[in-house]
Design a protein around this motif. Sequence first.
Motif: not given
Length: 260
Positions: A90-103
């Motif tokens: 996706n050209p909108q995305v500049v970085a990504l991560a899997c499950s980096p936090l929990e709320l």
Amino acid sequence: MEDLLSHAAAAGGAVRAEARFASGDGRLRRVPWPRMARELAVEDLPPVRAFPVRRGRRVAPGWWWSATTGRLVHYGFGAMRTQVMLLDQNPQVVALACSPLELVWLAQDGGTVVHAPHLMARLEDGSGVLVDCAGRQGPSRRVAERAPQLAVLAREAGWRYRVAALPSPTEAANVRWLAGYRHPRNGGIRLGEVAAAFARPRPLEEGVRDLGDPAAVWPAVFHALWCGVLRTALERPLHQRSVATRPASPRYTNKPPSER
């Protein structure tokens, strides 16, 4: 892939929450959620907890090399891997991560809700998107029940939340094929030539034939389709007669990180 922002869930009311994430020493840290979203590079964090290996799942936890960041992304299961792939394209995305936090927040009945969104993406405008992955049968009941609260929490931090449905089998297969050519080495200096060859819509094989040795040209064409230099209908089976063209404003974002 459709615009991420068009999938933002809408909900009313306010929900107070804290965020938990893994620090460098492996311990969980706790901070107010809006503060984390505002001050931390969430996309640089590891998974907040280890991904379990579950019997019966076709895809075990693994790693995806991201053309967007030039780094490995650790995913937990098959639907998550598919969404990582789509975010990476996706050209909108500049970085990504899997499950980096929990709320963590209080439910209306007084109980404590703990939820780790499957994915996080940083958009080019600096905002973030939290994503939960739906399977073949749609989102789980847990995700469906919590989605309204998660949408509120994301909006309070200036982010978005969405539940990502699986693409059609044809689109998934096409993007998976193109992902095999996602590394910038496949494009090289030929991307300009590839774009010029498809200034008007034409079958892929015709443009490849005009560009030279097919063995050398096809990887560049597939890379151009991956990164948006060329466009074709990915909801249809991809083959040599598929019609491709150069978009009016091509956006080539999957460059090596040092060139961004």
